[in-house]
Design a protein around this motif. Structure first.
Motif, mmCIF file in Angstrom:
data_model
loop_
_atom_site.group_PDB
_atom_site.id
_atom_site.type_symbol
_atom_site.label_atom_id
_atom_site.label_comp_id
_atom_site.label_asym_id
_atom_site.label_seq_id
_atom_site.Cartn_x
_atom_site.Cartn_y
_atom_site.Cartn_z
ATOM 1 N N GLY A 3 -29.489 -6.364 -30.076
ATOM 2 C CA GLY A 3 -28.179 -5.775 -30.335
ATOM 3 C C GLY A 3 -27.059 -6.623 -29.763
ATOM 4 O O GLY A 3 -26.016 -6.788 -30.373
ATOM 5 N N ILE A 4 -27.264 -7.193 -28.563
ATOM 6 C CA ILE A 4 -26.242 -8.042 -27.945
ATOM 7 C C ILE A 4 -26.049 -9.316 -28.767
ATOM 8 O O ILE A 4 -24.927 -9.739 -29.011
ATOM 9 C CB ILE A 4 -26.620 -8.388 -26.482
ATOM 10 N N THR A 5 -27.131 -9.911 -29.223
ATOM 11 C CA THR A 5 -27.039 -11.126 -30.030
ATOM 12 C C THR A 5 -26.282 -10.853 -31.333
ATOM 13 O O THR A 5 -25.419 -11.623 -31.724
ATOM 14 C CB THR A 5 -28.445 -11.678 -30.346
ATOM 15 N N GLU A 6 -26.593 -9.723 -31.990
ATOM 16 C CA GLU A 6 -25.910 -9.375 -33.236
ATOM 17 C C GLU A 6 -24.414 -9.170 -32.995
ATOM 18 O O GLU A 6 -23.578 -9.620 -33.765
ATOM 19 C CB GLU A 6 -26.509 -8.111 -33.840
ATOM 20 N N THR A 7 -24.061 -8.490 -31.900
ATOM 21 C CA THR A 7 -22.649 -8.251 -31.582
ATOM 22 C C THR A 7 -21.936 -9.569 -31.323
ATOM 23 O O THR A 7 -20.825 -9.790 -31.801
ATOM 24 C CB THR A 7 -22.522 -7.335 -30.341
ATOM 25 N N THR A 8 -22.566 -10.482 -30.585
ATOM 26 C CA THR A 8 -21.980 -11.790 -30.298
ATOM 27 C C THR A 8 -21.752 -12.567 -31.589
ATOM 28 O O THR A 8 -20.705 -13.170 -31.776
ATOM 29 C CB THR A 8 -22.891 -12.598 -29.344
ATOM 30 N N PHE A 14 -15.338 -13.418 -36.379
ATOM 31 C CA PHE A 14 -13.907 -13.142 -36.342
ATOM 32 C C PHE A 14 -13.128 -14.327 -35.775
ATOM 33 O O PHE A 14 -11.921 -14.386 -35.920
ATOM 34 C CB PHE A 14 -13.618 -11.883 -35.520
ATOM 35 N N ASP A 15 -13.787 -15.258 -35.132
ATOM 36 C CA ASP A 15 -13.117 -16.432 -34.576
ATOM 37 C C ASP A 15 -12.849 -17.480 -35.646
ATOM 38 O O ASP A 15 -12.162 -18.456 -35.401
ATOM 39 C CB ASP A 15 -13.944 -17.042 -33.447
ATOM 40 N N GLU A 16 -13.399 -17.288 -36.825
ATOM 41 C CA GLU A 16 -13.222 -18.222 -37.941
ATOM 42 C C GLU A 16 -12.221 -17.625 -38.927
ATOM 43 O O GLU A 16 -12.261 -16.442 -39.229
ATOM 44 C CB GLU A 16 -14.574 -18.442 -38.628
ATOM 45 N N VAL A 17 -11.327 -18.440 -39.437
ATOM 46 C CA VAL A 17 -10.311 -18.006 -40.401
ATOM 47 C C VAL A 17 -10.653 -18.628 -41.748
ATOM 48 O O VAL A 17 -10.964 -19.809 -41.823
ATOM 49 C CB VAL A 17 -8.907 -18.486 -39.947
ATOM 50 N N GLU A 18 -10.611 -17.817 -42.821
ATOM 51 C CA GLU A 18 -10.810 -18.337 -44.174
ATOM 52 C C GLU A 18 -9.568 -18.023 -44.991
ATOM 53 O O GLU A 18 -9.155 -16.866 -45.092
ATOM 54 C CB GLU A 18 -12.044 -17.718 -44.833
ATOM 55 N N LEU A 19 -8.984 -19.060 -45.562
ATOM 56 C CA LEU A 19 -7.735 -18.932 -46.298
ATOM 57 C C LEU A 19 -7.849 -19.574 -47.671
ATOM 58 O O LEU A 19 -8.585 -20.550 -47.847
ATOM 59 C CB LEU A 19 -6.602 -19.628 -45.538
ATOM 60 N N LEU A 20 -7.075 -19.039 -48.616
ATOM 61 C CA LEU A 20 -6.901 -19.681 -49.911
ATOM 62 C C LEU A 20 -5.575 -20.413 -49.833
ATOM 63 O O LEU A 20 -4.538 -19.806 -49.564
ATOM 64 C CB LEU A 20 -6.856 -18.638 -51.041
ATOM 65 N N ARG A 113 -9.931 -19.854 -35.400
ATOM 66 C CA ARG A 113 -8.682 -19.118 -35.202
ATOM 67 C C ARG A 113 -7.803 -19.776 -34.141
ATOM 68 O O ARG A 113 -6.580 -19.657 -34.180
ATOM 69 C CB ARG A 113 -9.012 -17.676 -34.803
ATOM 70 N N THR A 114 -8.400 -20.523 -33.224
ATOM 71 C CA THR A 114 -7.640 -21.179 -32.155
ATOM 72 C C THR A 114 -6.692 -22.253 -32.691
ATOM 73 O O THR A 114 -5.790 -22.679 -31.983
ATOM 74 C CB THR A 114 -8.591 -21.823 -31.128
ATOM 75 N N GLN A 115 -6.863 -22.676 -33.949
ATOM 76 C CA GLN A 115 -5.982 -23.685 -34.547
ATOM 77 C C GLN A 115 -4.705 -23.089 -35.132
ATOM 78 O O GLN A 115 -3.854 -23.820 -35.641
ATOM 79 C CB GLN A 115 -6.718 -24.474 -35.625
ATOM 80 N N LEU A 116 -4.563 -21.757 -35.066
ATOM 81 C CA LEU A 116 -3.355 -21.109 -35.572
ATOM 82 C C LEU A 116 -2.249 -21.190 -34.535
ATOM 83 O O LEU A 116 -2.490 -21.015 -33.342
ATOM 84 C CB LEU A 116 -3.633 -19.639 -35.906
#
Length: 159
Positions: A3-8, A14-20, A113-116
C-alpha cells in the motif's frame, strides 16, 4: 508495505505535468492535457449577436452547440482571419465544453512539475491574467494557460 509503494507511485504521478502545446501567432502556449477532449480542423462558426468579440460563434459538434473562442483575440494578440490550417481544441472546463481556435497544435509535453515558474506580475489589468505558469523546454518559453480565466463564464458571455 504494498500500500505504501502504491501511494508513493501515485504521488510521483502528480509530480509530472502533461500539456498539449500549440501556437497562437508567434507564441507557444499550452493547456493541461486532461482538459482536452479532442482536436479538430477549422470549421466556420456561426456568429452570435452581442457575443464578446473574441467569441467567433458556435459550431455543431455531433449535435451539440459548441462555442468557439478565438484565442488570439482573447489574449489581445494580432489576429488573422481563420483559415483551413487553423485548429479547434475542444476543452472541458468545470463541466463546460468550448472550442479554442489556435493556429496549430505543436506537441504533447511531459516534464517534472518543478520546472514550472510563476509568471511575473506585469499585466496592466490584473483581472485578465491568463497565464498560470511558464516553463522553458529545449530553449523555448512555453506559457501555460489558466483555462478558467481564459474561458468566460456564461454570465460574462451574456453581459
Amino acid at each position: 508495505m504494498a500500500g505504501i509503494t502504491e501511494t508513493t507511485e501515485k504521488l510521483q504521478d502528480f509530480d509530472e505535468v502533461e500539456l498539449l502545446s500549440f501556437r497562437v501567432g508567434e507564441s507557444e502556449y499550452s493547456v493541461d492535457i486532461m482538459s482536452v477532449r479532442e482536436i479538430r480542423g477549422w470549421t466556420r462558426a456561426t456568429s452570435l449577436p452581442h457575443a464578446p468579440a473574441y467569441v467567433r460563434g458556435v459550431i455543431n459538434l455531433r449535435g451539440a452547440v459548441l462555442p468557439v473562442i478565438d484565442l488570439a483575440l482573447r489574449l489581445g494578440l494580432d489576429v488573422e482571419e481563420p483559415n483551413d490550417r487553423n485548429v479547434i481544441i475542444v476543452v472541458d472546463i468545470d463541466g463546460r465544453t468550448v472550442g479554442l481556435r489556435v493556429d496549430a497544435v505543436s506537441d504533447i509535453l511531459s516534464f517534472p512539475r518543478t520546472q514550472l515558474h510563476t509568471p511575473p506580475e506585469m499585466t496592466a489589468d490584473q483581472g485578465n491574467t491568463f497565464i498560470e505558469a511558464l516553463t522553458i523546454l529545449e530553449g523555448r518559453m512555453i506559457r501555460i494557460l489558466d483555462l478558467p480565466a481564459v474561458v468566460p463564464s456564461a454570465q460574462e458571455v451574456a453581459a
